[in-house]
Design an enzyme around this catalytic site. Structure first.
Site, mmCIF file in Angstrom:
data_model
loop_
_atom_site.group_PDB
_atom_site.id
_atom_site.type_symbol
_atom_site.label_atom_id
_atom_site.label_comp_id
_atom_site.label_asym_id
_atom_site.label_seq_id
_atom_site.Cartn_x
_atom_site.Cartn_y
_atom_site.Cartn_z
ATOM 1 C CG ASP A 212 -13.025 5.573 6.323
ATOM 2 O OD1 ASP A 212 -14.238 5.747 6.127
ATOM 3 O OD2 ASP A 212 -12.154 5.755 5.463
ATOM 4 C CE LYS B 64 -3.729 2.334 2.441
ATOM 5 N NZ LYS B 64 -4.855 2.217 3.358
HETATM 6 P P1 ADP Z 1 -7.657 3.467 0.938
HETATM 7 O O1 ADP Z 1 -6.944 4.108 2.065
HETATM 8 O O2 ADP Z 1 -7.275 4.053 -0.365
HETATM 9 O O3 ADP Z 1 -9.128 3.383 1.147
HETATM 10 P P2 ADP Z 1 -7.547 0.638 1.579
HETATM 11 O O4 ADP Z 1 -6.513 0.183 2.547
HETATM 12 O O5 ADP Z 1 -8.927 0.776 2.083
HETATM 13 O O6 ADP Z 1 -7.058 1.971 0.862
HETATM 14 O O7 ADP Z 1 -7.511 -0.379 0.361
HETATM 15 C C1 ADP Z 1 -8.251 -0.167 -0.823
HETATM 16 C C2 ADP Z 1 -8.683 -1.489 -1.408
HETATM 17 O O8 ADP Z 1 -7.567 -2.345 -1.644
HETATM 18 C C3 ADP Z 1 -9.576 -2.274 -0.479
HETATM 19 O O9 ADP Z 1 -10.918 -1.948 -0.647
HETATM 20 C C4 ADP Z 1 -9.301 -3.702 -0.850
HETATM 21 O O10 ADP Z 1 -10.084 -4.087 -1.956
HETATM 22 C C5 ADP Z 1 -7.859 -3.676 -1.290
HETATM 23 N N1 ADP Z 1 -6.987 -4.104 -0.204
HETATM 24 C C6 ADP Z 1 -6.318 -3.312 0.667
HETATM 25 N N2 ADP Z 1 -5.579 -4.031 1.530
HETATM 26 C C7 ADP Z 1 -5.783 -5.323 1.218
HETATM 27 C C8 ADP Z 1 -5.283 -6.576 1.748
HETATM 28 N N3 ADP Z 1 -4.448 -6.613 2.776
HETATM 29 N N4 ADP Z 1 -5.709 -7.721 1.176
HETATM 30 C C9 ADP Z 1 -6.564 -7.688 0.141
HETATM 31 N N5 ADP Z 1 -7.049 -6.569 -0.409
HETATM 32 C C10 ADP Z 1 -6.673 -5.384 0.111
#
Ligand code: ADP
Ligand code: MG
Length: 512
Positions: A255, A150
């Site tokens: 959130d 991320k």
């Molecule tokens: P943001 O801060 O942009 O909202 P998120 O951490 O919520 O980012 O991640 C966005 C998307 O990425 C999530 O909705 C999910 O689909 C995918 N995602 C994030 N982390 C994971 C993970 N550890 N495993 C699988 N999918 C993930």
């Protein structure tokens, strides 16, 4: 902003050296003068100049022409400071220089390079998510285990927009996108780590560098994409339980919605996305708690037509038993850093409102971050001139302290081995503070003081008797106090359970 892993393969050691020099120079400069880059990288001016051109072509740095500098950079002292400037003499004059600014592309590269060195990321795969302020990729480590990377992208939207219009954040020199993205990644990692260690269903955090976090890949879909679940009541109850359990541990997600909850095949939820988490002692804790609860209620009603009269309430259901917020602060992501990120988030929120207002009036067009071309250079020159002045006046002491803080915090955070919890926990993390451990601590206190009382044998018997009697009396009072508390607590719990049972639709879940 795409993560261009392919372009990164072809960087030489010298390219890397120059890129690192730009990063180091960014510590004190929004735009780093070319002469300073040459000094830090310790390549000939011509050499670094050519490399900078190449890096700019690959979008790892962005060139800004004709920045006015008040100081000439003449020497570099690698042992003490990244850059040393000669203070202005009486004849000091401003001179023009080109400068470079690290782009997200360059910052991504530096983070990836660090991950590669540590073995946590070996290859980069597809992008699986793009948020307003982050990009999510599937990556693999050396053992070919699939993980998630991320990358925080703070400032991508609103910060630039605002900056080009009114320069609202100019005085907050720490509010650079790089610094804030780094804070956000640290916060995410810190909270994920503490939650994971305390048995919450969150991805396992793997590694942290700059604005990037590597974590376990969860094989699940976001609740948003789930149309049907086997047992809606149970899921609703599990989620409400999670909100309550978080609050009991002193935390609010902030959130908690269908985008940040992943649902496994067996129906178990997994919580992600932590940069906005707050402590239950936050001034607006109740607002955030209720908003989280409301998000789930509204979503369940809309998506599954499911409504329940039972839902947790702040204060009633959120009695704090553990202090995970304190644990997070102790793990490296200090209160000070948290406050800084919060202040930035608040400024951005305000700025966004303001942008909407300005846009409504049909004002100028927004600019993209990477478009630093000749047309813009005049604008940039002015901007850099003023901000450079501000920076150099305050110079190293503050900025260095800040950057050193965050560096120390980052390594403190990573210092704890996540895979061997049992080994590291005792050394590195404080025990969870709860009522029981507090009491245990109190119980041992009188024992420790007893031997001290021994030398007082000279006192006459009466005085000793009196003392012992007083001590016993106060001990028994203490005991009574605690056991009363426990009784009332127990009673309340039982009462709570009965109420819940009465309202339950029969599958035993608490908020069903
Ligand atoms: P943001 O801060 O942009 O909202 P998120 O951490 O919520 O980012 O991640 C966005 C998307 O990425 C999530 O909705 C999910 O689909 C995918 N995602 C994030 N982390 C994971 C993970 N550890 N495993 C699988 N999918 C993930
Ligand atoms: Mg999210």
């Amino acid at each position: 902003m795409k993560l261009d892993a392919k372009a990164l393969r072809y960087l030489s050691a010298e390219d890397f050296r120059v890129l690192t020099a730009v990063e180091m120079g960014s510590k004190n400069h929004e735009v780093v003068p070319t002469s300073l880059i040459a000094q830090i990288s310790q390549l000939r001016h011509g050499g670094s100049h050519k490399i900078l051109g190449d890096l700019a072509k690959r979008n790892l740095v962005a060139r800004v022409k004709n920045i006015k500098c008040r100081y000439r950079y003449r020497c570099f002292d690698p042992l003490n400071k990244a850059s040393k400037f000669i203070p202005p003499s009486r004849n000091a004059y401003a001179y023009l220089d080109d400068g470079y600014r690290l782009t997200y592309g360059g910052y991504d590269y530096l983070a990836l390079k660090t991950f590669a060195r540590r073995g946590s990321v070996y290859s980069v795969g597809n992008q699986i998510g793009v948020g307003k302020e982050s990009d999510i990729y599937i990556v693999a480590n050396e053992e070919d285990q699939q993980l998630v990377l991320k990358l925080q992208r703070l400032g991508r939207v609103s910060f630039r927009t605002i900056k080009s219009k009114r320069d609202y954040l100019q005085k907050r020199k720490s509010a650079s996108w790089m610094y804030m993205s780094r804070l956000a990644a640290m916060k995410e990692y810190a909270f994920m780590k503490v939650l994971h260690e305390n048995g919450f269903p969150v991805p396992t955090p793997i590694d942290l560098s700059r604005h990037c976090v590597v974590m376990e890949l969860i094989d699940a879909f976001p609740l948003r994409q789930v149309d049907e679940v086997k047992n809606v009541g149970k899921l609703y109850s599990d989620l409400m339980d999670m909100i309550v359990r978080l609050a009991r541990y002193g935390l609010i997600h902030g959130d908690f919605n269908e985008f940040n909850i992943l649902i496994r095949d067996n129906g178990d939820p997994v919580l992600i996305d932590f940069p906005q988490m707050v402590s239950t002692s936050h001034a607006n804790a109740e607002f955030y708690f209720n908003r989280d609860v409301e998000c789930i209620r509204v979503f369940f009603k809309r998506r599954f037509g499911y409504e329940s009269v039972l839902y947790p309430k702040f204060g009633l259901d959120s009695n704090r038993e553990f202090d995970l917020d304190v644990q997070v602060a102790a793990s490296g992501f200090s209160k000070k850093l948290q406050e800084e990120l919060e202040a930035y988030q608040a400024v951005i929120e305000q700025a966004e409102d303001l942008t909407e207002e300005i846009d409504d009036e049909g004002a100028e067009e927004d600019r993209e971050e990477e478009d630093v071309d000749e047309d813009e250079s005049e604008d940039e020159t002015k901007e850099t001139e003023t901000s450079d002045e501000v920076k150099l006046q305050e110079h190293d002491s503050q900025t260095d302290a800040l950057v050193d803080d965050i560096k120390a915090a980052e390594s403190a955070l990573r210092g704890v081995k996540l895979h061997s919890n049992s080994e590291s926990e005792s050394n590195e993390d404080p025990e969870p503070i709860n009522n029981r451990s507090y009491k245990a601590h109190r119980d041992t206190a009188p024992k420790a003081t007893k031997p001290k009382a021994k030398p007082a044998t000279n006192l006459d018997k009466l005085a000793i008797k009196e003392r012992v009697a007083r001590a016993l009396k106060s001990q028994s009072q203490q005991k009574g106090k605690f056991s009363n508390q426990n009784q009332t607590k127990g009673k309340e719990k039982r009462k709570g359970r009965e109420v819940v049972k009465a309202g339950s639709k029969g599958d035993g879940s608490i908020y069903d």
